[in-house]
Design a protein around this motif. Structure first.
Motif, PDB file in Angstrom:
ATOM      1  N   ARG A 182      27.619 -11.793  17.948  1.00  5.94           N
ATOM      2  CA  ARG A 182      27.588 -13.282  18.254  1.00  5.94           C
ATOM      3  C   ARG A 182      28.700 -13.539  19.055  1.00  5.94           C
ATOM      4  O   ARG A 182      28.624 -14.228  20.052  1.00  5.94           O
ATOM      5  CB  ARG A 182      27.238 -14.049  17.266  1.00  5.94           C
ATOM      6  CG  ARG A 182      25.893 -13.870  16.460  1.00  5.94           C
ATOM      7  CD  ARG A 182      25.648 -14.939  15.376  1.00  5.94           C
ATOM      8  NE  ARG A 182      25.510 -16.388  15.923  1.00  5.94           N
ATOM      9  CZ  ARG A 182      26.144 -17.271  15.608  1.00  5.94           C
ATOM     10  NH1 ARG A 182      27.176 -17.321  14.711  1.00  5.94           N
ATOM     11  NH2 ARG A 182      26.124 -18.458  16.202  1.00  5.94           N
ATOM     12  N   SER A 183      29.843 -13.069  18.768  1.00  7.23           N
ATOM     13  CA  SER A 183      31.216 -13.503  19.145  1.00  7.23           C
ATOM     14  C   SER A 183      32.152 -12.548  18.670  1.00  7.23           C
ATOM     15  O   SER A 183      31.768 -11.719  17.941  1.00  7.23           O
ATOM     16  CB  SER A 183      31.533 -14.990  18.464  1.00  7.23           C
ATOM     17  OG  SER A 183      31.692 -15.055  17.192  1.00  7.23           O
TER      18      SER A 183
ATOM     19  N   ASP B  55      28.480 -18.215  10.608  1.00 12.69           N
ATOM     20  CA  ASP B  55      27.165 -17.469  11.012  1.00 12.69           C
ATOM     21  C   ASP B  55      26.136 -18.920  11.532  1.00 12.69           C
ATOM     22  O   ASP B  55      25.315 -18.691  12.275  1.00 12.69           O
ATOM     23  CB  ASP B  55      26.416 -17.069   9.700  1.00 12.69           C
ATOM     24  CG  ASP B  55      27.179 -15.687   9.531  1.00 12.69           C
ATOM     25  OD1 ASP B  55      27.744 -14.968  10.279  1.00 12.69           O
ATOM     26  OD2 ASP B  55      26.782 -15.075   8.501  1.00 12.69           O
TER      27      ASP B  55
ATOM     28  N   TYR C 168      30.377 -13.993  26.814  1.00 17.13           N
ATOM     29  CA  TYR C 168      30.468 -13.754  25.603  1.00 17.13           C
ATOM     30  C   TYR C 168      31.540 -14.334  24.788  1.00 17.13           C
ATOM     31  O   TYR C 168      32.701 -14.595  25.321  1.00 17.13           O
ATOM     32  CB  TYR C 168      30.750 -12.114  25.433  1.00 17.13           C
ATOM     33  CG  TYR C 168      30.910 -11.587  23.853  1.00 17.13           C
ATOM     34  CD1 TYR C 168      29.527 -11.558  22.985  1.00 17.13           C
ATOM     35  CD2 TYR C 168      31.892 -11.401  23.753  1.00 17.13           C
ATOM     36  CE1 TYR C 168      30.032 -10.995  21.698  1.00 17.13           C
ATOM     37  CE2 TYR C 168      32.272 -10.657  22.349  1.00 17.13           C
ATOM     38  CZ  TYR C 168      31.244 -10.808  21.438  1.00 17.13           C
ATOM     39  OH  TYR C 168      31.417 -10.276  20.120  1.00 17.13           O
TER      40      TYR C 168
ATOM     41  N   ASP D 184      24.426 -22.767  24.948  1.00 17.39           N
ATOM     42  CA  ASP D 184      23.292 -21.871  25.489  1.00 17.39           C
ATOM     43  C   ASP D 184      23.205 -22.126  27.003  1.00 17.39           C
ATOM     44  O   ASP D 184      22.032 -22.207  27.583  1.00 17.39           O
ATOM     45  CB  ASP D 184      22.021 -22.082  24.712  1.00 17.39           C
ATOM     46  CG  ASP D 184      20.896 -21.163  25.049  1.00 17.39           C
ATOM     47  OD1 ASP D 184      21.167 -20.028  25.164  1.00 17.39           O
ATOM     48  OD2 ASP D 184      19.617 -21.595  25.111  1.00 17.39           O
TER      49      ASP D 184
ATOM     50  N   LYS E 269      26.720 -23.063  16.216  1.00 21.93           N
ATOM     51  CA  LYS E 269      25.711 -22.985  17.468  1.00 21.93           C
ATOM     52  C   LYS E 269      26.553 -22.663  18.449  1.00 21.93           C
ATOM     53  O   LYS E 269      27.470 -23.599  18.999  1.00 21.93           O
ATOM     54  CB  LYS E 269      25.129 -24.468  17.376  1.00 21.93           C
ATOM     55  CG  LYS E 269      23.901 -24.566  18.429  1.00 21.93           C
ATOM     56  CD  LYS E 269      23.016 -25.671  18.612  1.00 21.93           C
ATOM     57  CE  LYS E 269      22.198 -25.819  19.795  1.00 21.93           C
ATOM     58  NZ  LYS E 269      21.355 -24.555  19.864  1.00 21.93           N
ATOM     59  N   LEU E 270      26.140 -22.132  18.973  1.00 26.43           N
ATOM     60  CA  LEU E 270      26.932 -21.388  20.072  1.00 26.43           C
ATOM     61  C   LEU E 270      26.296 -22.061  21.590  1.00 26.43           C
ATOM     62  O   LEU E 270      25.133 -22.224  21.552  1.00 26.43           O
ATOM     63  CB  LEU E 270      26.665 -19.648  20.369  1.00 26.43           C
ATOM     64  CG  LEU E 270      27.701 -18.937  19.753  1.00 26.43           C
ATOM     65  CD1 LEU E 270      27.376 -17.477  19.794  1.00 26.43           C
ATOM     66  CD2 LEU E 270      29.100 -19.130  19.772  1.00 26.43           C
TER      67      LEU E 270
END
Length: 249
Positions: free
Chosen positions: A90-91, A17, A58, A23, A20-21
């Motif tokens: 989120r993923s 969780d 995504y 951006d 950090k994806l």
């Protein structure tokens, strides 16, 4: 669940969780439009089930030798997820949360040709990731400006083989029971090449704007037919009156 590929230990783990994806913005304005057009026609044709997932830029995740790898194809179709949609906001992790994607697409927009990268060392290139790690059966590379289209299919050798189109210049996607091809036209003020779906009978899966246009045409044709019938009735009534017969109303 763990598998071994080319020296990699592949683990299907949920993205933490607090991870950090990236951006990064999309490469150009055409990518979201191309992806939305692909999804819209599938939705309108009832080709996306309640537990299917279509994605655009995504993250699709895999853990390789305890290191998380995330690739975000420009468009992908996952036939079935086995968790709630809230869990994949989120993923998405294949095997753990549902099926391997049926198809992934990359819309070429730069000169680095990262779509063809077979880099096997960490982090792996896109081609290597889709072919050897995820083992996605269909990989599409599309260049929107020129309309160049390449479809690669995973064969028994577990390697992608470039496919040839049929006589209509379309490609059969067996897992979706649909054809995919390039179409020239206009949508959302963009005139150019688009990726479109056709069914088994060769019927184009329409967009919402096309369905609306068809409905307007049907409405106009019905209006014209009604007007023609009214004028014909008026001419007949005039002829009867000229003959001294008062027509019944």
């Amino acid at each position: 669940m763990t598998t071994l590929t080319k020296g990699y230990q592949i683990t299907w783990e949920k993205l933490p969780d607090d991870y950090k994806l990236p951006d990064d913005p999309v490469d150009n304005i055409n990518q979201p439009a191309l992806a939305a057009a692909l999804t819209e026609s599938l939705q309108l044709a009832g080709k996306i089930s309640a537990n299917a997932l279509t994605t655009t830029n995504y993250g699709i995740c895999v853990t390789l030798n305890n290191k998380m790898v995330i690739k975000a194809p420009d468009w992908a179709f996952i036939a079935k997820i086995n968790v709630s949609r809230e869990e994949v906001i989120r993923s998405y992790t294949p095997q753990l949360q549902g099926d391997i994607p049926v198809i992934v697409m990359e819309f070429v927009s730069d000169t680095q040709q990262t779509e063809y990268s077979i880099k096997a060392t960490y982090p792996p290139g896109k081609w290597f990731f889709y072919e050897r790690i995820l083992k996605v059966p269909n990989y599409i590379i599309f260049e929107p400006d020129s309309g160049s289209f390449e479809m690669y299919r995973l064969q028994n050798t577990e390697q992608y083989i470039l496919q040839e189109p049929d006589e209509n210049q379309r490609y059969w996607i067996a897992e979706m029971n649909l054809y995919l091809g390039v179409w020239q036209g206009t949508r959302e003020n963009r005139v150019g090449k688009w990726l479109r779906w056709w069914d088994e009978q060769g019927n184009l899966l329409p967009w919402g704007s096309e369905l609306a246009q068809e409905e307007r045409q049907r409405t106009e044709q019905e209006r014209q037919r009604t007007e023609q019938e009214r004028q014909r009735a008026e001419r007949l009534a005039a002829q009867l009156r000229a003959a001294g017969i008062e027509p019944e109303v």
